[in-house]
Design a protein around this motif. Structure first.
Motif, PDB file in Angstrom:
ATOM      1  N   ARG A   1       0.818  -1.219   0.000  1.00  0.00           N
ATOM      2  CA  ARG A   1       0.000   0.000   0.000  1.00  0.00           C
ATOM      3  C   ARG A   1       0.850   1.267   0.000  1.00  0.00           C
ATOM      4  O   ARG A   1       0.675   2.145  -0.842  1.00  0.00           O
ATOM      5  CB  ARG A   1      -0.959   0.010   1.191  1.00  0.00           C
ATOM      6  CG  ARG A   1      -1.795   1.278   1.295  1.00  0.00           C
ATOM      7  CD  ARG A   1      -2.601   1.346   2.588  1.00  0.00           C
ATOM      8  NE  ARG A   1      -1.714   1.360   3.735  1.00  0.00           N
ATOM      9  CZ  ARG A   1      -1.681   0.398   4.673  1.00  0.00           C
ATOM     10  NH1 ARG A   1      -2.487  -0.621   4.623  1.00  0.00           N
ATOM     11  NH2 ARG A   1      -0.839   0.478   5.672  1.00  0.00           N
ATOM     12  N   ASP A   2       1.785   1.372   0.928  1.00  0.00           N
ATOM     13  CA  ASP A   2       2.597   2.588   1.031  1.00  0.00           C
ATOM     14  C   ASP A   2       3.462   2.793  -0.207  1.00  0.00           C
ATOM     15  O   ASP A   2       3.595   3.916  -0.700  1.00  0.00           O
ATOM     16  CB  ASP A   2       3.469   2.553   2.290  1.00  0.00           C
ATOM     17  CG  ASP A   2       2.634   2.604   3.563  1.00  0.00           C
ATOM     18  OD1 ASP A   2       1.481   3.082   3.499  1.00  0.00           O
ATOM     19  OD2 ASP A   2       3.134   2.158   4.608  1.00  0.00           O
ATOM     20  N   GLU A   3       4.019   1.713  -0.725  1.00  0.00           N
ATOM     21  CA  GLU A   3       4.831   1.813  -1.939  1.00  0.00           C
ATOM     22  C   GLU A   3       3.964   2.240  -3.125  1.00  0.00           C
ATOM     23  O   GLU A   3       4.357   3.085  -3.930  1.00  0.00           O
ATOM     24  CB  GLU A   3       5.504   0.474  -2.237  1.00  0.00           C
ATOM     25  CG  GLU A   3       6.383   0.516  -3.481  1.00  0.00           C
ATOM     26  CD  GLU A   3       6.956  -0.845  -3.858  1.00  0.00           C
ATOM     27  OE1 GLU A   3       7.606  -0.905  -4.912  1.00  0.00           O
ATOM     28  OE2 GLU A   3       6.731  -1.836  -3.132  1.00  0.00           O
ATOM     29  N   PHE A   4       2.763   1.645  -3.219  1.00  0.00           N
ATOM     30  CA  PHE A   4       1.824   2.003  -4.281  1.00  0.00           C
ATOM     31  C   PHE A   4       1.515   3.499  -4.240  1.00  0.00           C
ATOM     32  O   PHE A   4       1.621   4.199  -5.245  1.00  0.00           O
ATOM     33  CB  PHE A   4       0.540   1.180  -4.133  1.00  0.00           C
ATOM     34  CG  PHE A   4      -0.597   1.658  -4.990  1.00  0.00           C
ATOM     35  CD1 PHE A   4      -0.559   1.502  -6.362  1.00  0.00           C
ATOM     36  CD2 PHE A   4      -1.709   2.257  -4.418  1.00  0.00           C
ATOM     37  CE1 PHE A   4      -1.606   1.937  -7.160  1.00  0.00           C
ATOM     38  CE2 PHE A   4      -2.764   2.698  -5.202  1.00  0.00           C
ATOM     39  CZ  PHE A   4      -2.717   2.530  -6.577  1.00  0.00           C
ATOM     40  N   ILE A   5       1.168   3.991  -3.071  1.00  0.00           N
ATOM     41  CA  ILE A   5       0.832   5.415  -2.920  1.00  0.00           C
ATOM     42  C   ILE A   5       2.033   6.289  -3.268  1.00  0.00           C
ATOM     43  O   ILE A   5       1.899   7.281  -3.996  1.00  0.00           O
ATOM     44  CB  ILE A   5       0.316   5.709  -1.497  1.00  0.00           C
ATOM     45  CG1 ILE A   5      -1.047   5.029  -1.284  1.00  0.00           C
ATOM     46  CG2 ILE A   5       0.226   7.204  -1.234  1.00  0.00           C
ATOM     47  CD1 ILE A   5      -1.538   5.050   0.146  1.00  0.00           C
ATOM     48  N   GLN A   6       3.208   5.915  -2.779  1.00  0.00           N
ATOM     49  CA  GLN A   6       4.406   6.721  -3.024  1.00  0.00           C
ATOM     50  C   GLN A   6       4.780   6.744  -4.508  1.00  0.00           C
ATOM     51  O   GLN A   6       5.022   7.806  -5.084  1.00  0.00           O
ATOM     52  CB  GLN A   6       5.574   6.190  -2.213  1.00  0.00           C
ATOM     53  CG  GLN A   6       6.833   7.006  -2.412  1.00  0.00           C
ATOM     54  CD  GLN A   6       8.012   6.467  -1.582  1.00  0.00           C
ATOM     55  OE1 GLN A   6       7.857   5.541  -0.800  1.00  0.00           O
ATOM     56  NE2 GLN A   6       9.165   7.053  -1.781  1.00  0.00           N
TER      57      GLN A   6
ATOM     58  N   VAL B   1       2.937   6.017  -7.240  1.00  0.00           N
ATOM     59  CA  VAL B   1       1.920   6.669  -8.085  1.00  0.00           C
ATOM     60  C   VAL B   1       1.933   8.185  -7.840  1.00  0.00           C
ATOM     61  O   VAL B   1       1.893   8.967  -8.792  1.00  0.00           O
ATOM     62  CB  VAL B   1       0.529   6.052  -7.837  1.00  0.00           C
ATOM     63  CG1 VAL B   1      -0.558   6.853  -8.525  1.00  0.00           C
ATOM     64  CG2 VAL B   1       0.497   4.600  -8.313  1.00  0.00           C
ATOM     65  N   THR B   2       2.025   8.606  -6.585  1.00  0.00           N
ATOM     66  CA  THR B   2       2.068  10.035  -6.280  1.00  0.00           C
ATOM     67  C   THR B   2       3.282  10.691  -6.926  1.00  0.00           C
ATOM     68  O   THR B   2       3.174  11.760  -7.530  1.00  0.00           O
ATOM     69  CB  THR B   2       2.070  10.268  -4.752  1.00  0.00           C
ATOM     70  OG1 THR B   2       0.876   9.690  -4.199  1.00  0.00           O
ATOM     71  CG2 THR B   2       2.112  11.743  -4.411  1.00  0.00           C
ATOM     72  N   ASN B   3       4.441  10.046  -6.826  1.00  0.00           N
ATOM     73  CA  ASN B   3       5.656  10.610  -7.427  1.00  0.00           C
ATOM     74  C   ASN B   3       5.530  10.694  -8.945  1.00  0.00           C
ATOM     75  O   ASN B   3       5.943  11.685  -9.552  1.00  0.00           O
ATOM     76  CB  ASN B   3       6.888   9.780  -7.066  1.00  0.00           C
ATOM     77  CG  ASN B   3       7.284   9.956  -5.621  1.00  0.00           C
ATOM     78  OD1 ASN B   3       6.838  10.863  -4.937  1.00  0.00           O
ATOM     79  ND2 ASN B   3       8.110   9.046  -5.125  1.00  0.00           N
TER      80      ASN B   3
END
Length: 195
Positions: free
Chosen positions: A183-188, A190-192
């Motif tokens: 989850r955290d990697e996905f958010i990071q 995609v956000t980047n």
């Protein structure tokens, strides 16, 4: 305006000789992978030529064709430049950010789950997902970033009410990316990619 670098670039990989006019929207969508600065410059170049056409300054358009070596491209004459501008500008504007569309929590995330991250046994890379999100347009990008921040904040603050909403959404859609260790990697990632 003397430099039409973005237009010349667009005519290369995005709308070269092998790509037909019927694929112009796909070419513009593909072009959206460039930075916002480059896309803005491209639109600025088109608006400048549109203004020249509206003012019947065909001699200046002909100079642009000759000075920028457009004779051997799809934009080899004034009529084709006019057609190009008439077709491309509305497509560009279709994908630009629209302030009048309000943010609705989870609407973008729902759409993402329904169209891009469909429940399959195939694992899509986060970069790949970000590329597809970019093709949806700036308004969608803005809204998905807000949804991702909502998700991140819910888990950081351990807000059980919000987490339960997210789990319910994940379960309904058959997508577990928000509950996994990714989850955290996905958010990071995609956000980047979208920022």
């Amino acid at each position: 305006m003397s430099n039409f670098e973005e237009l010349k670039y667009f005519l290369g990989p995005h709308f070269g000789p092998e790509i037909g006019w019927e694929l112009i929207e796909y070419a513009v969508i593909d072009h959206r992978q460039l930075s916002k600065k480059e896309r803005s410059k491209f639109k600025e170049e088109l608006l400048y030529m549109k203004k020249l056409l509206e003012q019947n300054q065909y001699d200046k358009i002909q100079q642009i064709i000759e000075k920028n070596d457009l004779e051997d491209t799809k934009l080899c004459n004034i009529e084709k430049i006019q057609r190009f501008i008439e077709e491309v500008l509305p497509i560009i504007e279709k994908y630009e950010y629209k302030k009048g569309i309000p943010y609705v929590p989870f609407k973008a995330l729902n759409y993402l789950f329904d169209t891009i991250i469909i429940p399959t046994k195939t694992f899509l890379s986060f970069d790949f997902i970000a590329i597809y999100i970019k093709k949806e347009g700036d308004t969608f990008i803005h809204h998905i970033l807000q949804d991702l921040q909502y998700v991140k904040k819910a888990f950081v603050e351990k807000d059980e009410a919000k987490i339960q909403k997210l789990r319910k959404l994940s379960k309904e859609k058959g997508v577990n990316i928000l509950e996994t260790q990714y989850r955290d990697e996905f958010i990071q990632v995609v956000t980047n990619e979208l920022s």
